[in-house]
Design a protein around this motif. Structure first.
Motif, PDB file in Angstrom:
ATOM      1  N   ASP A 142       0.832  -1.197   0.000  1.00 60.32           N
ATOM      2  CA  ASP A 142       0.000   0.000   0.000  1.00 60.32           C
ATOM      3  C   ASP A 142       0.869   1.250   0.000  1.00 60.32           C
ATOM      4  OD1 ASP A 142       0.678   0.612   2.775  1.00 60.32           O
ATOM      5  OD2 ASP A 142      -0.755  -0.942   3.336  1.00 60.32           O
ATOM      6  N   TYR A 143       0.250   2.358  -0.387  1.00 62.08           N
ATOM      7  CA  TYR A 143       1.007   3.595  -0.545  1.00 62.08           C
ATOM      8  C   TYR A 143       1.535   4.105   0.793  1.00 62.08           C
ATOM      9  CZ  TYR A 143       2.469   8.221  -1.924  1.00 62.08           C
ATOM     10  OH  TYR A 143       3.214   9.342  -2.134  1.00 62.08           O
ATOM     11  N   SER A 144       0.774   3.913   1.874  1.00 64.77           N
ATOM     12  CA  SER A 144       1.221   4.453   3.158  1.00 64.77           C
ATOM     13  C   SER A 144       2.519   3.784   3.633  1.00 64.77           C
ATOM     14  CB  SER A 144       0.124   4.328   4.221  1.00 64.77           C
ATOM     15  OG  SER A 144      -0.172   2.978   4.479  1.00 64.77           O
ATOM     16  N   SER A 145       2.644   2.483   3.425  1.00 65.65           N
ATOM     17  CA  SER A 145       3.894   1.826   3.822  1.00 65.65           C
ATOM     18  C   SER A 145       5.042   2.253   2.909  1.00 65.65           C
ATOM     19  CB  SER A 145       3.744   0.305   3.835  1.00 65.65           C
ATOM     20  OG  SER A 145       3.401  -0.177   2.570  1.00 65.65           O
ATOM     21  N   PHE A 146       4.755   2.448   1.620  1.00 63.90           N
ATOM     22  CA  PHE A 146       5.762   2.964   0.693  1.00 63.90           C
ATOM     23  C   PHE A 146       6.209   4.357   1.130  1.00 63.90           C
ATOM     24  CE2 PHE A 146       6.472   5.702  -3.057  1.00 63.90           C
ATOM     25  CZ  PHE A 146       7.631   5.118  -3.542  1.00 63.90           C
ATOM     26  N   PHE A 147       5.255   5.223   1.450  1.00 62.90           N
ATOM     27  CA  PHE A 147       5.546   6.596   1.849  1.00 62.90           C
ATOM     28  C   PHE A 147       6.419   6.626   3.098  1.00 62.90           C
ATOM     29  CE2 PHE A 147       4.676  10.514   4.129  1.00 62.90           C
ATOM     30  CZ  PHE A 147       4.759  11.468   3.133  1.00 62.90           C
ATOM     31  N   ARG A 148       6.038   5.836   4.120  1.00 64.42           N
ATOM     32  CA  ARG A 148       6.824   5.808   5.364  1.00 64.42           C
ATOM     33  C   ARG A 148       8.240   5.306   5.113  1.00 64.42           C
ATOM     34  NH1 ARG A 148       2.127   3.620   7.329  1.00 64.42           N
ATOM     35  NH2 ARG A 148       3.076   1.544   7.416  1.00 64.42           N
TER      36      ARG A 148
END
Length: 83
Positions: free
Chosen positions: A52-58
């Motif tokens: 997911d994008y949130s794990s990529f972003f973090r």
């Protein structure tokens, strides 16, 4: 025939990080190259292997120190020729 713990320990001694940290860094820097080449953060995220994008972003922010968008803005600002 080595144990997983032995391989992880040796990897950390040689590379200075765990196997998983190395994998995450490689994914982030591959995505970063893609972002810099075509400017499409979504495509880079989708091809980077994160769920997911949130794990990529973090992970991106932890490794690079900036969000993907801010990193792209800085890259474009540096790349611009000055008159």
């Amino acid at each position: 025939y080595f144990s997983k713990a032995f391989i992880n320990r040796r990897f950390r001694e040689i590379m200075g990080c765990s196997v998983w940290d190395y994998v995450v860094r490689r994914r982030i820097f591959t995505a970063r190259e893609k972002i810099f080449s075509d400017g499409n953060i979504t495509a880079a995220f989708e091809s980077s292997g994160f769920l997911d994008y949130s794990s990529f972003f973090r992970a991106y922010k932890k490794v690079v120190g900036l969000s993907p968008r801010d990193d792209l803005k800085n890259h474009r600002a540096i790349k611009k020729p000055t008159a």
